[in-house]
Design a protein around this motif. Structure first.
Motif, PDB file in Angstrom:
ATOM      1  N   GLY A  17       0.775  -1.229   0.000  1.00  0.00           N
ATOM      2  CA  GLY A  17       0.000   0.000   0.000  1.00  0.00           C
ATOM      3  C   GLY A  17       0.804   1.274   0.000  1.00  0.00           C
ATOM      4  O   GLY A  17       0.236   2.363  -0.094  1.00  0.00           O
ATOM      5  N   GLU A  18       2.120   1.163   0.101  1.00  0.00           N
ATOM      6  CA  GLU A  18       2.942   2.364   0.070  1.00  0.00           C
ATOM      7  C   GLU A  18       3.009   2.895  -1.360  1.00  0.00           C
ATOM      8  O   GLU A  18       3.350   2.161  -2.293  1.00  0.00           O
ATOM      9  CB  GLU A  18       4.348   2.058   0.585  1.00  0.00           C
ATOM     10  CG  GLU A  18       4.383   1.702   2.066  1.00  0.00           C
ATOM     11  CD  GLU A  18       5.802   1.446   2.556  1.00  0.00           C
ATOM     12  OE1 GLU A  18       6.747   1.618   1.741  1.00  0.00           O
ATOM     13  OE2 GLU A  18       5.972   1.080   3.734  1.00  0.00           O
ATOM     14  N   LEU A  19       2.670   4.152  -1.516  1.00  0.00           N
ATOM     15  CA  LEU A  19       2.685   4.781  -2.832  1.00  0.00           C
ATOM     16  C   LEU A  19       3.981   5.569  -3.010  1.00  0.00           C
ATOM     17  O   LEU A  19       4.391   6.308  -2.111  1.00  0.00           O
ATOM     18  CB  LEU A  19       1.490   5.724  -2.992  1.00  0.00           C
ATOM     19  CG  LEU A  19       0.096   5.065  -2.930  1.00  0.00           C
ATOM     20  CD1 LEU A  19      -0.993   6.133  -2.963  1.00  0.00           C
ATOM     21  CD2 LEU A  19      -0.083   4.091  -4.075  1.00  0.00           C
ATOM     22  N   THR A  20       4.618   5.372  -4.139  1.00  0.00           N
ATOM     23  CA  THR A  20       5.854   6.072  -4.466  1.00  0.00           C
ATOM     24  C   THR A  20       5.603   6.960  -5.676  1.00  0.00           C
ATOM     25  O   THR A  20       5.059   6.505  -6.688  1.00  0.00           O
ATOM     26  CB  THR A  20       6.988   5.084  -4.780  1.00  0.00           C
ATOM     27  OG1 THR A  20       7.232   4.266  -3.630  1.00  0.00           O
ATOM     28  CG2 THR A  20       8.263   5.818  -5.146  1.00  0.00           C
ATOM     29  N   VAL A  21       5.976   8.220  -5.574  1.00  0.00           N
ATOM     30  CA  VAL A  21       5.813   9.171  -6.670  1.00  0.00           C
ATOM     31  C   VAL A  21       7.182   9.741  -7.018  1.00  0.00           C
ATOM     32  O   VAL A  21       7.857  10.320  -6.167  1.00  0.00           O
ATOM     33  CB  VAL A  21       4.844  10.311  -6.293  1.00  0.00           C
ATOM     34  CG1 VAL A  21       4.743  11.319  -7.446  1.00  0.00           C
ATOM     35  CG2 VAL A  21       3.467   9.756  -5.960  1.00  0.00           C
ATOM     36  N   LEU A  22       7.593   9.551  -8.256  1.00  0.00           N
ATOM     37  CA  LEU A  22       8.823  10.150  -8.759  1.00  0.00           C
ATOM     38  C   LEU A  22       8.433  11.344  -9.623  1.00  0.00           C
ATOM     39  O   LEU A  22       7.828  11.179 -10.694  1.00  0.00           O
ATOM     40  CB  LEU A  22       9.622   9.142  -9.584  1.00  0.00           C
ATOM     41  CG  LEU A  22       9.994   7.818  -8.902  1.00  0.00           C
ATOM     42  CD1 LEU A  22      10.820   6.952  -9.847  1.00  0.00           C
ATOM     43  CD2 LEU A  22      10.747   8.062  -7.600  1.00  0.00           C
ATOM     44  N   GLU A  23       8.737  12.538  -9.141  1.00  0.00           N
ATOM     45  CA  GLU A  23       8.431  13.751  -9.899  1.00  0.00           C
ATOM     46  C   GLU A  23       9.616  14.119 -10.785  1.00  0.00           C
ATOM     47  O   GLU A  23      10.747  14.236 -10.308  1.00  0.00           O
ATOM     48  CB  GLU A  23       8.110  14.906  -8.952  1.00  0.00           C
ATOM     49  CG  GLU A  23       6.777  14.773  -8.239  1.00  0.00           C
ATOM     50  CD  GLU A  23       6.390  16.055  -7.525  1.00  0.00           C
ATOM     51  OE1 GLU A  23       6.991  17.111  -7.815  1.00  0.00           O
ATOM     52  OE2 GLU A  23       5.493  15.999  -6.662  1.00  0.00           O
ATOM     53  N   LEU A  24       9.357  14.315 -12.055  1.00  0.00           N
ATOM     54  CA  LEU A  24      10.409  14.661 -12.995  1.00  0.00           C
ATOM     55  C   LEU A  24      10.573  16.172 -13.065  1.00  0.00           C
ATOM     56  O   LEU A  24       9.602  16.913 -12.895  1.00  0.00           O
ATOM     57  CB  LEU A  24      10.088  14.106 -14.384  1.00  0.00           C
ATOM     58  CG  LEU A  24      10.478  12.645 -14.615  1.00  0.00           C
ATOM     59  CD1 LEU A  24       9.589  11.722 -13.787  1.00  0.00           C
ATOM     60  CD2 LEU A  24      10.370  12.279 -16.091  1.00  0.00           C
ATOM     61  N   PRO A  25      11.771  16.649 -13.291  1.00  0.00           N
ATOM     62  CA  PRO A  25      11.991  18.101 -13.362  1.00  0.00           C
ATOM     63  C   PRO A  25      11.271  18.699 -14.570  1.00  0.00           C
ATOM     64  O   PRO A  25      11.163  18.074 -15.625  1.00  0.00           O
ATOM     65  CB  PRO A  25      13.515  18.219 -13.499  1.00  0.00           C
ATOM     66  CG  PRO A  25      13.950  16.902 -14.060  1.00  0.00           C
ATOM     67  CD  PRO A  25      13.012  15.885 -13.505  1.00  0.00           C
ATOM     68  N   THR A  26      10.803  19.914 -14.401  1.00  0.00           N
ATOM     69  CA  THR A  26      10.072  20.585 -15.471  1.00  0.00           C
ATOM     70  C   THR A  26      10.989  21.288 -16.461  1.00  0.00           C
ATOM     71  O   THR A  26      10.571  21.601 -17.580  1.00  0.00           O
ATOM     72  CB  THR A  26       9.094  21.617 -14.878  1.00  0.00           C
ATOM     73  OG1 THR A  26       9.832  22.559 -14.076  1.00  0.00           O
ATOM     74  CG2 THR A  26       8.055  20.930 -14.004  1.00  0.00           C
ATOM     75  N   ASP A  27      12.236  21.537 -16.069  1.00  0.00           N
ATOM     76  CA  ASP A  27      13.137  22.258 -16.965  1.00  0.00           C
ATOM     77  C   ASP A  27      13.806  21.347 -17.984  1.00  0.00           C
ATOM     78  O   ASP A  27      14.414  21.817 -18.944  1.00  0.00           O
ATOM     79  CB  ASP A  27      14.199  22.995 -16.159  1.00  0.00           C
ATOM     80  CG  ASP A  27      14.968  22.055 -15.238  1.00  0.00           C
ATOM     81  OD1 ASP A  27      14.531  20.904 -15.078  1.00  0.00           O
ATOM     82  OD2 ASP A  27      16.005  22.482 -14.678  1.00  0.00           O
ATOM     83  N   ASN A  28      13.709  20.054 -17.786  1.00  0.00           N
ATOM     84  CA  ASN A  28      14.297  19.097 -18.725  1.00  0.00           C
ATOM     85  C   ASN A  28      13.240  18.043 -19.038  1.00  0.00           C
ATOM     86  O   ASN A  28      13.139  17.037 -18.354  1.00  0.00           O
ATOM     87  CB  ASN A  28      15.551  18.466 -18.123  1.00  0.00           C
ATOM     88  CG  ASN A  28      16.259  17.550 -19.112  1.00  0.00           C
ATOM     89  OD1 ASN A  28      15.999  17.600 -20.324  1.00  0.00           O
ATOM     90  ND2 ASN A  28      17.150  16.715 -18.596  1.00  0.00           N
ATOM     91  N   GLN A  29      12.446  18.292 -20.034  1.00  0.00           N
ATOM     92  CA  GLN A  29      11.264  17.478 -20.286  1.00  0.00           C
ATOM     93  C   GLN A  29      11.632  16.089 -20.805  1.00  0.00           C
ATOM     94  O   GLN A  29      12.516  15.937 -21.652  1.00  0.00           O
ATOM     95  CB  GLN A  29      10.343  18.177 -21.279  1.00  0.00           C
ATOM     96  CG  GLN A  29       9.710  19.448 -20.738  1.00  0.00           C
ATOM     97  CD  GLN A  29       8.667  20.014 -21.672  1.00  0.00           C
ATOM     98  OE1 GLN A  29       8.463  19.525 -22.772  1.00  0.00           O
ATOM     99  NE2 GLN A  29       7.999  21.060 -21.219  1.00  0.00           N
ATOM    100  N   THR A  30      10.925  15.098 -20.258  1.00  0.00           N
ATOM    101  CA  THR A  30      11.059  13.708 -20.682  1.00  0.00           C
ATOM    102  C   THR A  30       9.851  13.337 -21.517  1.00  0.00           C
ATOM    103  O   THR A  30       8.711  13.609 -21.101  1.00  0.00           O
ATOM    104  CB  THR A  30      11.161  12.776 -19.461  1.00  0.00           C
ATOM    105  OG1 THR A  30      12.282  13.167 -18.665  1.00  0.00           O
ATOM    106  CG2 THR A  30      11.315  11.334 -19.889  1.00  0.00           C
TER     107      THR A  30
END
Length: 985
Positions: free
Chosen positions: A778-791
């Motif tokens: 149930g542990e949720l992991t969120v990886l936020e990507l940087p906005t200045d280097n778009q993927t």
């Protein structure tokens, strides 16, 4: 001149008898069908040892029927009696002078019929309507506290969840009773002269005036109570499109207006009651006008003006408090609070990754899933179905087991279930459907990260899953062994089955080609006595149940055999996840079903469409299109595939909603301590819950109310880049079960993952996963990507991979009329500080009996595209030599394997030449064993070998057009071979 008597003509004795008989037959048909259904349910609940649930529900509905009927009918009867008792005394006029004389006479002659009959009918209708609210009443009677208070009134959340719906329900019935009584009394007074409309102003007797005024006063007084409850309802206001809950206008205009209107309503009610002592009706009339005008000015106009001229020009500041309350409540209600969600900011951006670093990432790279459960059902069917009356679901399931080395391995799993809809025309007799083909046979598994051989190489026709079958023929001893491989309860079971036999009788149920079986389990309802046989014959409209001689004292009937259907019947207050999946627990095949407790009245929490959020490009509609603003996966249920036994376990943290239902059904939910370790190992984080949570996290990961109001930083679920080849109703990309190791995890974990893109943009913004490991469930992991280097996001990556020169060179893979390419699930996986995309490509010949086969593997990382036969080769194209040394596409990429893998079913799966066997074959049916003895078999074998040689030659050339033609020829040769050997099944 004599006048005709006023009244209705009397019926003859014969007519009355016929009417009574007709009414009795109609009532018997209606009541009889309901009684039969109720008795069948009573037997079913007894067969699963949950008869207490049935009796609780039935008794609750009976009590509600009685209470609703007595309340509604009693109040109406009282007012009709008062109106009739206080009617004016006058000399009746002839029917020519008074148009109501005829009706007056009829009612007078049959006063008991009307005075009792009308309230009884109205009460019965009301009682039936009240029975549908048994859940709400039981929730009130067993209410719990949440331990959290609302931010406006300071009440416990339980007030809004358990009590307010009940108060509203009682108030609604009071409104209905008063309204019906008012119009009933008005009609009675009018018929008997208490109310006359002749002349300009009409006339009304004192008794009528008092009774109608009192009823009107009670109605207005109830409206005052309604205004009081409206204040609480404002915490679920939908005034703002952005959030749920009381807005600035609601708090500062609507709520004070409700208090003012409450006071005016009380004054208006007193004005109506004053008619008891005053003859003047102008006072209550003026009070009513005041109430109406106040409702328009104070209740509607003033809030509209405040919203238009004060709130909207300054909404970001005015609504900040309400938005913050909404954010807090939504996170709490949907289980996405900060203590349950781990956020890693500014993940990604690493484009310079060495091959050695990739190779050492064994947690993710060595577990990349290549098998797509939404595409390979037909492959399972063609290679492991065995016979036409078996089948697999349209979408397979992903689960995990430990391999021989003790390492966590994800598998495609499925049960080979009975599918009587697949019977041939000459097999569709009633006996075959219900007494012979009664059960499925076997548990099928295949490692999700590999196939049988390197695509385009070896002696096989293509790359297939490495099957392992645990079925009757090998006593369930496949790679994942089971003690009882027979499946009587499953997803494909639509028909009822009659099983069991007398002592010494020959078995009748189909088991293998050479054997029959008699059911020995505890499942099913006894049908041995004649009464039960008659009941089920009537229930199904089937006389064979009554007259079949093979049904004896030990016979049982199995029905409601779908796992979700069984759990829903036992716990009708639960919402169930759309995907019930099979797992082998302690040697038994069991279906695991996730149950949700949901609400739609949690204060300030965002109302969300469950059906819309759970819809994606692969799944069928699994949830009703209902608004919810609270959800907990508080129940895990299991259904035994052999006995049909249903068990429900409490799961997760204490849930007040579940606690309330435990009070209703004390013996239904087993405690968490009853969950075995092995069962816990197979719990998956449920997909429908995850879909709801990811949709909310797209907004509610934002912490600042100003950013939330400006929708700054919002995400959205990406569209499936290959939705045109999917079968689901939605456009969203589905989440994927994978074994991977995220940066915040210290070992590979079986988890559910999803990519997220920027709002109305295609670039990747974040990656969300939910752990299914028992230690971190149930542990949720969120990886936020940087906005200045778009993927790039999934759609952008898909288009870039398709436009890569090497892929465009193989355009025949997509356009050739002999073969069709199918893109598998596009996985997004965190690898060494960046995001790796992996997508298998399947090919399928364009003929009726074809099925998908793995052809190529696409990868994408940092703008580079890999396109090769294997995952290893594709990774090395992206990262360099050595990057894929721990990525193994085939079972053994050095030694070519056949397509069948391990198969417990005799002759099923793939033989060395790619031929699908029939399973349980006799000596002259063994996959080409008689090839040298029969001319037709010998010729078919030669054609098959020639087709295989053509496939090998085409695969070496790499021309997908030639491969498609060769595969088509091979399919035709396989069909002729099956016809010659009789192994087509």
């Amino acid at each position: 001149m004599a006048t005709r008597p006023v009244g209705v003509p009397k019926l003859s004795r014969r007519s009355r008898i016929l009417l009574i008989l007709g009414a009795a037959v109609l009532v018997a048909l209606i009541v009889g069908s309901r009684l039969i259904g109720t008795y069948v349910d009573w037997l079913w609940f007894g067969s699963v040892d949950y008869r207490g649930i049935f009796t609780t529900i039935v008794l609750t509905r009976i009590v509600l029927f009685a209470c609703g009927g007595v309340f509604l009918g009693g109040i109406l009867a009282l007012n009709l009696w008062l109106a009739y008792r206080t009617r004016p005394v006058f000399v009746p006029l002839s029917s020519q002078d008074d148009p109501l004389a005829r009706y007056r006479t009829v009612i007078t002659q049959r006063s008991k019929w009307f005075g009792i009959g009308i309230p009884v009918v109205i009460g019965a209708i009301g009682g039936l309507a009240a029975t549908g609210d048994w859940r709400m009443v039981q929730m009130f009677l067993n209410r719990q506290t949440f331990g959290n208070q609302d931010p406006v009134f300071g009440h416990d959340i339980g007030l809004y969840v358990f009590q307010l719906p009940f108060f509203r329900w009682v108030l609604a019935w009071a409104f209905i009773a008063v309204t019906l009584s008012f119009f009933g009394a008005l009609a009675t007074h009018y018929i008997f002269g208490g109310v006359k409309v002749a002349g300009r102003s009409g006339q009304i007797s004192q008794a009528a005036r008092i009774q109608l005024a009192v009823l009107a006063g009670i109605f207005v007084l109830l409206k005052a109570v309604d205004f009081f409850f409206d204040r609480w309802d404002l915490l679920l206001s939908q005034r703002s499109d952005l959030f749920t809950g009381a807005s600035y206008t609601d708090l500062n205009a609507v709520m004070p207006a409700k208090v003012i209107l409450l006071c005016i309503s009380v004054i208006c009610a007193l004005a109506f009651f004053a008619v008891i002592f005053l003859r003047n009706l102008q006072i209550p009339a003026l009070a009513t006008v005041l109430l109406v005008l106040s409702s328009l000015v104070i209740g509607a106009l003033w809030p509209a003006l405040l919203q238009q001229f004060s709130v909207e020009p300054n909404a970001n500041e005015r609504e900040s408090t309400s938005i913050q309350r909404n954010m807090n409540a939504t996170k709490q209600a949907f289980g996405i609070t900060d203590d349950k969600v781990t956020v890693k900011e500014n993940y990604g951006g690493n484009q310079d990754v060495s091959p050695e670093e990739v190779a050492q990432d064994e947690g993710t790279i060595s577990n990349v899933r290549l098998l797509d459960p939404s595409l390979l059902s037909e492959t399972f069917t063609q290679l492991e179905q065995q016979f036409n009356f078996y089948g697999f679901p349209d979408e397979l399931d992903i689960d995990r087991y430990r391999n021989e080395n003790g390492e966590l391995q994800d598998y495609l799993v499925a049960v080979r279930g009975i599918n009587t809809d697949g019977l041939a025309d000459n097999q569709r007799s009633w006996i075959n459907r219900h007494m012979v083909y009664t059960h499925g046979n076997g548990f099928v598994s295949a490692p999700a990260d590999r196939v049988s051989n390197v695509p385009g190489e070896g002696s096989d026709t293509g790359s297939y899953p490495v099957f392992s079958m645990s079925d009757v023929s090998n006593n369930g001893q496949g790679e994942i062994p089971v003690d009882q491989p027979r499946v009587y309860y499953g997803q494909l079971n639509q028909d009822y089955a009659i099983v069991g036999a007398e002592q010494g009788e020959q078995p009748r149920e189909y088991d293998t080609q050479n054997s029959r079986y008699t059911y020995k389990g505890d499942g099913g309802v006894a049908i041995g006595n004649w009464f039960n046989r008659a009941v089920f014959a009537a229930n199904y409209g089937e006389r064979n149940i009554l007259f079949n001689q093979n049904i004896g004292s030990n016979s049982k009937i199995m029905f409601d055999r779908n796992p979700r259907q069984r759990v829903q019947k036992v716990a009708p207050w639960l919402k169930l996840d759309g995907d019930a999946y099979p797992a082998v627990i302690d040697g038994k095949i069991k279906w695991i079903v996730d149950g949700y407790t949901t609400l739609d009245n949690y204060p300030y929490s965002k109302l969300t469409s469950f059906g819309q959020a759970a819809s994606d490009s692969t799944s069928n509609p699994s949830q009703p299109d209902q608004q919810i603003n609270y959800i907990r996966n508080s129940v895990k249920a299991t259904v035994d595939a052999y006995t049909g036994e249903v068990k429900l376990y409490e799961f997760g943290k204490k849930d007040p909603v579940l606690e309330a239902w435990k009070g209703v059904f004390p013996d239904l939910i087993k405690p968490k301590s009853a969950i075995s370790d092995e069962l816990r190992q197979h719990f998956r984080y449920p997909a429908d819950l995850f879909k709801v949570q990811r949709q909310l996290l797209a907004r509610y990961h934002v912490d600042n109310p100003s950013d939330f109001y400006a929708t700054r930083g919002f995400w959205e679920v990406p569209s499936d880049p290959n939705q045109e080849q999917r079968q689901g109703p939605g456009e969203n990309q589905p989440p994927f079960y994978v074994v991977a190791q995220a940066p915040t995890q210290n070992r590979p974990t079986f988890q559910l993952t999803s990519a997220m893109t920027a709002l109305e943009r295609q670039n990747l913004s974040s990656w969300i996963s939910a752990s299914s490991s028992p230690e971190s469930y149930g542990e949720l992991t969120v990886l936020e990507l940087p906005t200045d280097n778009q993927t790039p996001g999934p759609v952008q990556v898909q288009r870039q991979m398709e436009s890569t020169p090497k892929v465009t060179e193989d355009r025949t893979l997509f356009d050739n009329p002999g073969v069709r390419a199918m893109f598998g699930n596009l996985l997004t996986l965190p690898v060494e500080g960046g995001m790796l995309y992996v997508e298998p490509i399947y090919i399928r010949p364009n003929n009726e009996d074809s099925y998908p086969q793995l052809a190529r593997v696409l990868t994408f990382y940092g703008g580079s595209v890999g396109y090769a036969d294997t995952l290893k080769g594709s990774l090395e194209q992206v990262f360099g030599p050595g990057a894929g040394r721990n990525a193994q596409t085939a079972e053994n990429e050095d030694d070519q394997q056949d397509g069948g893998g391990q198969s417990g079913d005799q002759g099923s799966g793939q033989s060395g030449d790619g031929q699908q066997g029939g399973g349980d074959q006799s000596g002259d049916q063994g996959g080409g064993q008689s090839g040298g003895q029969d001319p037709e078999v010998a010729q078919a074998t030669q054609e098959l070998q020639a087709a295989l040689e053509q496939v090998r030659s085409a695969q070496q050339s790499g021309n997908f057009g030639e491969i498609g033609q060769a595969l088509q020829r091979l399919e035709e040769a396989m069909n002729r071979y099956e016809q010659a050997t009789g192994s087509g099944g």
